[in-house]
Motif scaffolding. Structure first.
Motif, PDB file in Angstrom:
ATOM      1  N   VAL A 157       0.446  -0.930  -0.104  1.00 44.39           N
ATOM      2  CA  VAL A 157       0.033  -0.142   0.270  1.00 44.39           C
ATOM      3  C   VAL A 157       0.765   1.205   0.508  1.00 44.39           C
ATOM      4  O   VAL A 157       1.705   1.370   1.072  1.00 44.39           O
ATOM      5  N   LEU A 158       0.782   2.002  -1.052  1.00 40.49           N
ATOM      6  CA  LEU A 158       1.406   3.553  -0.840  1.00 40.49           C
ATOM      7  C   LEU A 158       1.002   4.789  -0.609  1.00 40.49           C
ATOM      8  O   LEU A 158      -1.053   4.793  -0.527  1.00 40.49           O
ATOM      9  N   THR A 159       0.946   5.036  -0.089  1.00 39.10           N
ATOM     10  CA  THR A 159       0.577   6.193   0.959  1.00 39.10           C
ATOM     11  C   THR A 159       0.801   7.561   0.366  1.00 39.10           C
ATOM     12  O   THR A 159       1.204   8.446   1.631  1.00 39.10           O
ATOM     13  N   PRO A 160       1.015   8.502  -0.963  1.00 41.24           N
ATOM     14  CA  PRO A 160       1.641   9.510  -1.183  1.00 41.24           C
ATOM     15  C   PRO A 160       0.597  10.686  -0.734  1.00 41.24           C
ATOM     16  O   PRO A 160      -0.420  10.786  -0.417  1.00 41.24           O
ATOM     17  N   HIS A 161       0.821  11.818  -0.393  1.00 44.89           N
ATOM     18  CA  HIS A 161       0.885  13.800  -0.465  1.00 44.89           C
ATOM     19  C   HIS A 161       0.260  13.032  -1.885  1.00 44.89           C
ATOM     20  O   HIS A 161       1.160  12.893  -2.658  1.00 44.89           O
ATOM     21  N   PRO A 162      -0.655  14.158  -2.613  1.00 44.92           N
ATOM     22  CA  PRO A 162      -0.044  14.935  -4.053  1.00 44.92           C
ATOM     23  C   PRO A 162       1.724  14.947  -3.961  1.00 44.92           C
ATOM     24  O   PRO A 162       1.469  14.732  -5.154  1.00 44.92           O
ATOM     25  N   LEU A 163       2.772  15.582  -3.429  1.00 45.92           N
ATOM     26  CA  LEU A 163       3.842  15.486  -4.031  1.00 45.92           C
ATOM     27  C   LEU A 163       4.371  14.433  -4.595  1.00 45.92           C
ATOM     28  O   LEU A 163       5.490  14.462  -5.184  1.00 45.92           O
ATOM     29  N   GLU A 164       4.296  13.434  -3.288  1.00 48.89           N
ATOM     30  CA  GLU A 164       4.638  12.201  -3.487  1.00 48.89           C
ATOM     31  C   GLU A 164       4.279  11.950  -4.368  1.00 48.89           C
ATOM     32  O   GLU A 164       5.094  11.040  -5.475  1.00 48.89           O
ATOM     33  N   ALA A 165       2.766  11.760  -4.621  1.00 52.13           N
ATOM     34  CA  ALA A 165       2.535  11.160  -5.950  1.00 52.13           C
ATOM     35  C   ALA A 165       2.988  11.396  -7.135  1.00 52.13           C
ATOM     36  O   ALA A 165       3.082  10.684  -8.179  1.00 52.13           O
ATOM     37  N   ALA A 166       2.933  13.384  -7.570  1.00 52.77           N
ATOM     38  CA  ALA A 166       3.585  13.829  -7.753  1.00 52.77           C
ATOM     39  C   ALA A 166       4.458  13.187  -9.023  1.00 52.77           C
ATOM     40  O   ALA A 166       5.670  12.672  -9.428  1.00 52.77           O
ATOM     41  N   ARG A 167       5.501  13.007  -7.857  1.00 54.26           N
ATOM     42  CA  ARG A 167       7.478  12.688  -8.316  1.00 54.26           C
ATOM     43  C   ARG A 167       7.183  10.875  -8.609  1.00 54.26           C
ATOM     44  O   ARG A 167       8.301  10.766  -9.568  1.00 54.26           O
ATOM     45  N   LEU A 168       6.081   9.875  -7.762  1.00 50.41           N
ATOM     46  CA  LEU A 168       6.461   8.520  -8.318  1.00 50.41           C
ATOM     47  C   LEU A 168       5.537   8.844  -9.637  1.00 50.41           C
ATOM     48  O   LEU A 168       6.204   8.143 -10.331  1.00 50.41           O
ATOM     49  N   LEU A 169       4.851   9.812 -10.025  1.00 49.87           N
ATOM     50  CA  LEU A 169       4.459  10.169 -11.555  1.00 49.87           C
ATOM     51  C   LEU A 169       4.718  11.237 -12.439  1.00 49.87           C
ATOM     52  O   LEU A 169       4.943  11.317 -13.791  1.00 49.87           O
ATOM     53  N   HIS A 170       6.237  11.661 -12.279  1.00 56.71           N
ATOM     54  CA  HIS A 170       7.010  12.032 -12.923  1.00 56.71           C
ATOM     55  C   HIS A 170       6.278  13.404 -13.434  1.00 56.71           C
ATOM     56  O   HIS A 170       6.518  13.823 -15.270  1.00 56.71           O
ATOM     57  N   GLN A 171       5.154  14.112 -12.634  1.00 56.72           N
ATOM     58  CA  GLN A 171       4.241  14.957 -12.821  1.00 56.72           C
ATOM     59  C   GLN A 171       4.706  15.781 -11.757  1.00 56.72           C
ATOM     60  O   GLN A 171       4.893  15.958 -10.867  1.00 56.72           O
ATOM     61  N   GLY A 172       3.375  17.385 -11.774  1.00 56.87           N
ATOM     62  CA  GLY A 172       3.535  18.812 -11.406  1.00 56.87           C
ATOM     63  C   GLY A 172       2.810  17.983 -10.095  1.00 56.87           C
ATOM     64  O   GLY A 172       1.715  17.306 -10.638  1.00 56.87           O
ATOM     65  N   ALA A 173       2.264  18.692  -8.705  1.00 57.66           N
ATOM     66  CA  ALA A 173       1.429  17.860  -7.623  1.00 57.66           C
ATOM     67  C   ALA A 173      -0.043  19.178  -8.613  1.00 57.66           C
ATOM     68  O   ALA A 173      -0.826  18.112  -8.527  1.00 57.66           O
TER      69      ALA A 173
END
Ligand code: APR
Ligand code: MG
Length: 291
Positions: A157-173
Motif C-alpha cells: 500500500v502506497l500512501t502518498p500526499h500529492p507531492l509524493e504522488a507527483a514524484r512517483l508519476l514524474h508529474q507536477g503536483a
C-alpha cells in the motif's frame, strides 16, 4: 446496460462495519506491525517527535497486537520510548521483516534507501510512506522490485500526499490535484499497488477495483505528523486481517479505506477548542476490533 451507464466511477465510501474482539483473544491474533522509519530519539531529544514513533503509536492504539519500531536515523537501539513503553524499539538489524506488516518511510531520510531493497524483498504486507516513496520515485530498480512484489502476491500500500504522488508519476503536483482519481489510477497501474492518495477527499484505489473517495476529515488534519498516524493505522488494519493467506487487492483496498475513514472521522469528531496534534490523534486512534 442501465446499470453500467449509471455505475459510479468511484464510491463515496461509507462507515466501516465494526467488529467485536472475541472474548478469548490473544495478542498474536491482531498482528505485528513493524515500523521502519526515523527521526530518532537522539536527534529530536525526545520520543514523541519522531515520525516513526507517531506511526507506531497509531498502530498500537488502532489495535495492533504488537508494535516494533526501528529508528533508522536515531541512536536509540533497543530500548524504550519512555512516553510509550508499549512500543518495542529495535535496532534495524534485529527486525524480522518477513513477519507481520511492515510500515516503512515515516522519517528515516537517506537511511531508508539502504534498507528498502531488503524490505521490498521480504515484507509480506507493506505500507510505504514519505521517505520510502521518495526513494522509490528516484530509483528504477526499486520500482521493478515493487512490481515484482505484486507478481508474487505480496501486498503493498502506497500512501502518498500529492507531492509524493507527483514524484512517483514524474508529474507536477498541480497535475495530480487536477484529476486525483486519474492520478491514483495511474499509480496503481504503474506500480501494481494499492494507493492512498491523501489530501482533502483522499482517494483509495487498487488494481482492477473501483476506487473510493473518502468523505471524512477536514483542515484540522493539515498539521505535521497526521500522515504518519495514518500510515500506522493502515498498517494496523492490514496486520489485524492476517489469517495466514495473502490479501487480494479488494481486501487491501477495503482495509485501507476503513483506516482512512476512521482517521478522518477522528478529526471530524475532535472537540472544539482543542488543538489537533499528531500525537493526540495517534492516541485517539480507534480499534478496528473494539473490545
Ligand atoms: N482535509 C482532509 N484531510 C486532510 C486535510 C484536509 N484539508 N489536510 C490534510 N489531511 C490529511 C491527509 O489526507 C493525510 O491523511 O492529513 C494527512 C496529512 O498527511 P501528509 O500530507 O503525509 O502530512 P505529514 O506527513 O503528516 O506532515 C507533513 O510532510 O511533506 C512533509 O514537509 C512536509 O512537514 C510536512 C510533512
Ligand atoms: Mg507524510
Amino acid at each position: 446496460s442501465w446499470f453500467l451507464r449509471s455505475a459510479p466511477t468511484a464510491w463515496l465510501s461509507g462507515a466501516p462495519a465494526r467488529r467485536t474482539r472475541p472474548f478469548a483473544s490473544h495478542k498474536g491474533q491482531f498482528g505485528d506491525v513493524t515500523v521502519l522509519g526515523g527521526e530518532g530519539l537522539r536527534r529530536r531529544g525526545m520520543g514523541m517527535g519522531g515520525a516513526a514513533l507517531l506511526a507506531g503509536s497509531a498502530a498500537l492504539h488502532a489495535g495492533a497486537g504488537r508494535v516494533l519500531v526501528a529508528l533508522l536515523d536515531g541512536d536509540a537501539g533497543p530500548g524504550i520510548d519512555v512516553s510509550q513503553p508499549e512500543l518495542m524499539l529495535r535496532s534495524p538489524a534485529a527486525l524480522q521483516l518477513d513477519q507481520g506488516t511492515v510500515v516503512c518511510g515515516c522519517g528515516g531520510g537517506e537511511a531508508v534507501v539502504e534498507q528498502l531493497a531488503a524490505v521490498l524483498r521480504q515484507a509480506r504486507r507493506l505500507v510505504l510512506d514519505a521517505d520510502a516513496l521518495n526513494a522509490v520515485a528516484a530509483d528504477d530498480t526499486l520500482q521493478d522490485q515493487l512490481r515484482d512484489r505484486a507478481r508474487h502476491g505480496l501486498m503493498t500500500v502506497l500512501t502518498p500526499h500529492p507531492l509524493e504522488a507527483a514524484r512517483l508519476l514524474h508529474q507536477g503536483a498541480a497535475e495530480v490535484q487536477a484529476d486525483r482519481l486519474a492520478a491514483a489510477a495511474q499509480l496503481t497501474e504503474r506500480y501494481a499497488c494499492v494507493v492512498v492518495l491523501k489530501g482533502s477527499g483522499t482517494v483509495i484505489a487498487a488494481p482492477g477495483c473501483v476506487p473510493a473517495v473518502n468523505p471524512t476529515g477536514n483542515g484540522r488534519l493539515a498539521t505535521a505528523g497526521t500522515g504518519d498516524v495514518l500510515a500506522g493505522m493502515v498498517g494496523a488494519a492490514l496486520a489485524g486481517a492476517d489469517h495466514g493467506h495473502e490479501l487480494t487487492p479488494e481486501q487491501a483496498l477495503d482495509l485501507a479505506r476503513d483506516a482512512v475513514y476512521r482517521h478522518g472521522e477522528l478529526a471530524d469528531l475532535w472537540p472544539a477548542g482543542k488543538a489537533l496534534t499528531a500525537g493526540r490523534l495517534a492516541r485517539q486512534a480507534v480499534q478496528q476490533q473494539p473490545d
